[in-house]
Design an enzyme around this catalytic site. Structure first.
Site, PDB file in Angstrom:
ATOM      1  N   GLU A   1       0.821  -1.208   0.000  1.00 40.61           N
ATOM      2  CA  GLU A   1       0.000   0.000   0.000  1.00 40.61           C
ATOM      3  C   GLU A   1       0.855   1.259   0.000  1.00 40.61           C
ATOM      4  O   GLU A   1       0.428   2.315  -0.467  1.00 40.61           O
ATOM      5  CB  GLU A   1      -0.933  -0.003   1.230  1.00 40.61           C
TER       6      GLU A   1
ATOM      7  N   LYS B   1     -14.155   0.301  -4.032  1.00 39.03           N
ATOM      8  CA  LYS B   1     -15.267   0.685  -3.148  1.00 39.03           C
ATOM      9  C   LYS B   1     -16.312   1.477  -3.928  1.00 39.03           C
ATOM     10  O   LYS B   1     -17.510   1.272  -3.765  1.00 39.03           O
ATOM     11  CB  LYS B   1     -14.749   1.558  -1.992  1.00 39.03           C
TER      12      LYS B   1
ATOM     13  N   HIS C   1       7.308 -26.698  -1.186  1.00 38.49           N
ATOM     14  CA  HIS C   1       6.638 -27.793  -1.882  1.00 38.49           C
ATOM     15  C   HIS C   1       5.530 -27.283  -2.797  1.00 38.49           C
ATOM     16  O   HIS C   1       4.739 -28.063  -3.311  1.00 38.49           O
ATOM     17  CB  HIS C   1       6.092 -28.793  -0.861  1.00 38.49           C
TER      18      HIS C   1
HETATM   19  O1  PA5 Z   1      -3.799   1.181   5.885  1.00 43.52           O
HETATM   20  C1  PA5 Z   1      -4.903   1.639   5.695  1.00 43.52           C
HETATM   21  O2  PA5 Z   1      -5.130   2.851   5.754  1.00 43.52           O
HETATM   22  C2  PA5 Z   1      -6.069   0.733   5.378  1.00 43.52           C
HETATM   23  O3  PA5 Z   1      -5.670  -0.583   5.253  1.00 43.52           O
HETATM   24  C3  PA5 Z   1      -7.100   0.822   6.492  1.00 43.52           C
HETATM   25  O4  PA5 Z   1      -6.498   0.492   7.707  1.00 43.52           O
HETATM   26  C4  PA5 Z   1      -8.281  -0.098   6.223  1.00 43.52           C
HETATM   27  O5  PA5 Z   1      -8.853   0.211   4.983  1.00 43.52           O
HETATM   28  C5  PA5 Z   1      -9.314   0.022   7.306  1.00 43.52           C
HETATM   29  O6  PA5 Z   1      -9.765   1.328   7.413  1.00 43.52           O
HETATM   30  P1  PA5 Z   1     -10.542   1.820   8.679  1.00 43.52           P
HETATM   31  O7  PA5 Z   1      -9.642   1.718   9.863  1.00 43.52           O
HETATM   32  O8  PA5 Z   1     -10.917   3.219   8.379  1.00 43.52           O
HETATM   33  O9  PA5 Z   1     -11.748   0.925   8.840  1.00 43.52           O
END
Ligand code: PA5
Length: 448
Positions: A290, A425, A311
């Site tokens: 990310e 989303k 494996h």
């Molecule tokens: O790293 C990030 O920002 C995302 O992975 C969020 O943690 C994830 O989408 C969850 O978001 P939230 O804490 O708003 O529910």
């Protein structure tokens, strides 16, 4: 006294044309200064950098007290969260815990389960069945407070908890970890009087394991959050910009992986030889994926559990396209002792191993694999930890976070945003007919 984790760059530099990463020093130090002085892209999300060294004893005591209340009132605790609101806690709990702890409580510690990280109808339905008759509590973790997966699980869990345990007890065993002011999780917590913790504005999800997002579930599982934080704080000092480039593990890792990427090694495979580290792999994949995968750039973070995946994926890694390098997490000392058993018939021919530590066999598998993969053209890095304990894991977490910040800046991306996560989303909400998404729904209809 525990040792520091160490990075062995091994043979990896020999895969680079100038056989060295020394030339990266000015760029790496500039990235470090940009992080320290908050002049880099994403500079409103740098709260993780000095978090470990600035957490107060009062804050940790509050987390521990809340965990104690949950431990006293619950035999099972469900942690609802996804992505950065989930993976860090699970990584630490599974790395430190008994591999079978989720099957049933050992009497001293509650079972810790995870939900809100998928939309699997069967999973949620089976969870609901499992929880019937159990004295369970819920930690609802969401920074935005509006994430679909987590909100869905929380709706189900809250209702079941209130039905099974009564509204008053439910109010004691439901805890929220969320934004200080906004989002549904905050509104519900305030309305119902749940105990709540704040996720700091300047700490993004994937960097939040040392906030209550990670610390509360980890404390509920019975692990030493002070040692975890101390390990991270000590590693913060090891990775500071003042530490010389050739002695700074985060700088070395960031520079080397960037150099390998530039040399055509587009995939990094994080390897462990301990099944308990599976979710550390998952946490790391999110942290790097990310943070770096944007603007058409970024190393693809993959992960394997060895020897299991030797494996399955071993063939590809040994012989497939030569675009990969490996980073191996190696734990020097196991916590248990188990010897290879004798067998009178010796049909498998393995009596020559009789009496050896199982870990010695594992270590020879690790060394043999490393040599084979190097021969096959796979650069190998190694991160050595003395043992799997909270202090060492704290170090590992900070080391990866700091290196990730540097690495993203070397790549010239903003390591602290994740704009690409929104695309699915938007489509999902349009397909489901969420109010406000009418134009997107129309656009999708034209495509189908
Ligand atoms: O790293 C990030 O920002 C995302 O992975 C969020 O943690 C994830 O989408 C969850 O978001 P939230 O804490 O708003 O529910």
């Amino acid at each position: 006294m525990s040792k520091f984790i160490r990075l062995e760059t091994g043979n990896a530099v020999s895969f680079l044309s100038d056989q060295s990463i020394a030339a990266y020093e000015p760029r790496v130090k500039a990235a470090q200064q940009a992080l320290e002085q908050a002049t880099c892209a994403g500079n409103d999300f740098l709260g993780w950098m000095h978090l470990a060294s600035s957490l107060t004893p009062e804050h940790l005591a509050d987390i521990k007290q809340t965990a104690q209340t949950l431990r006293e009132l619950c035999d099972t605790i469900v942690v609802a969260g996804i992505g950065g609101s989930y993976l860090g806690a699970r990584a630490v709990i599974e790395a430190l815990g008994n591999s079978f702890a989720w099957l049933q409580s050992d009497g001293a510690n509650p079972v810790i389960l995870f939900a809100g990280n998928n939309i699997g109808e069967d999973y949620l339905s089976e969870l609901t069945t499992y929880l019937r008759g159990r004295k369970f509590g819920v930690i609802n973790i969401s920074k935005s407070g509006t994430t679909t997966e987590t909100a869905l699980a929380f709706r189900l869990l809250r209702k079941q908890c209130e039905d099974q345990r009564g509204i008053e007890t439910a109010r004691k065993v439901i805890v929220a970890v969320t934004d200080a002011k906004k989002g549904a999780a905050r509104t519900t917590a305030d309305k119902e009087g749940y105990k709540s913790f704040v996720i700091p504005d300047n700490v993004g999800g994937r960097f939040s394991v040392l906030t209550p997002v990670g610390l509360l579930p980890i404390a509920c599982a019975g692990f030493d959050i002070e040692a975890l934080v101390k390990g991270a704080a000590d590693m913060e000092a090891c990775c500071a910009p003042e530490v010389p480039f050739d002695q700074n593990p985060a700088e070395q890792y960031a520079a080397l992986r960037h150099a390998l990427y530039t040399a055509g090694k587009k995939i990094e495979i994080l390897v462990n030889y301990q099944p308990k580290l599976h979710c550390v792999n998952e946490w790391w994949k999110q942290l790097y994926g990310e943070s770096e995968g944007k603007d058409g750039k970024g190393i693809f973070p993959a992960a394997v559990d060895f020897t299991t995946d030797l494996h399955s994926m071993g063939q590809w890694i040994q012989d497939g396209e030569r675009t990969v390098f490996e980073t191996v997490i190696s734990v020097e000392q196991p916590n248990a002792t188990l010897l290879f058993p004798h067998d009178d018939e010796n049909l498998d021919g393995l009596n020559f191993l009789e009496g050896k530590r199982v870990d010695e066999v594992n270590k020879m598998a690790e060394l043999g694999t490393r040599l084979a993969h190097i021969d096959g053209g796979v650069p190998n890095l190694r991160i050595v930890m003395e043992r799997l304990d909270a202090y060492n894991l704290g170090q590992l977490i900070y080391f990866f976070e700091r290196a990730c910040g540097i690495s993203g800046l070397l790549l010239e991306v903003n390591p602290f945003n994740q704009p690409g996560v929104e695309a699915y989303k938007k489509n999902m909400f349009a397909l489901l007919g969420k109010p406000g998404y009418e134009a997107e729904t129309e656009a999708i209809k034209q495509r189908l």
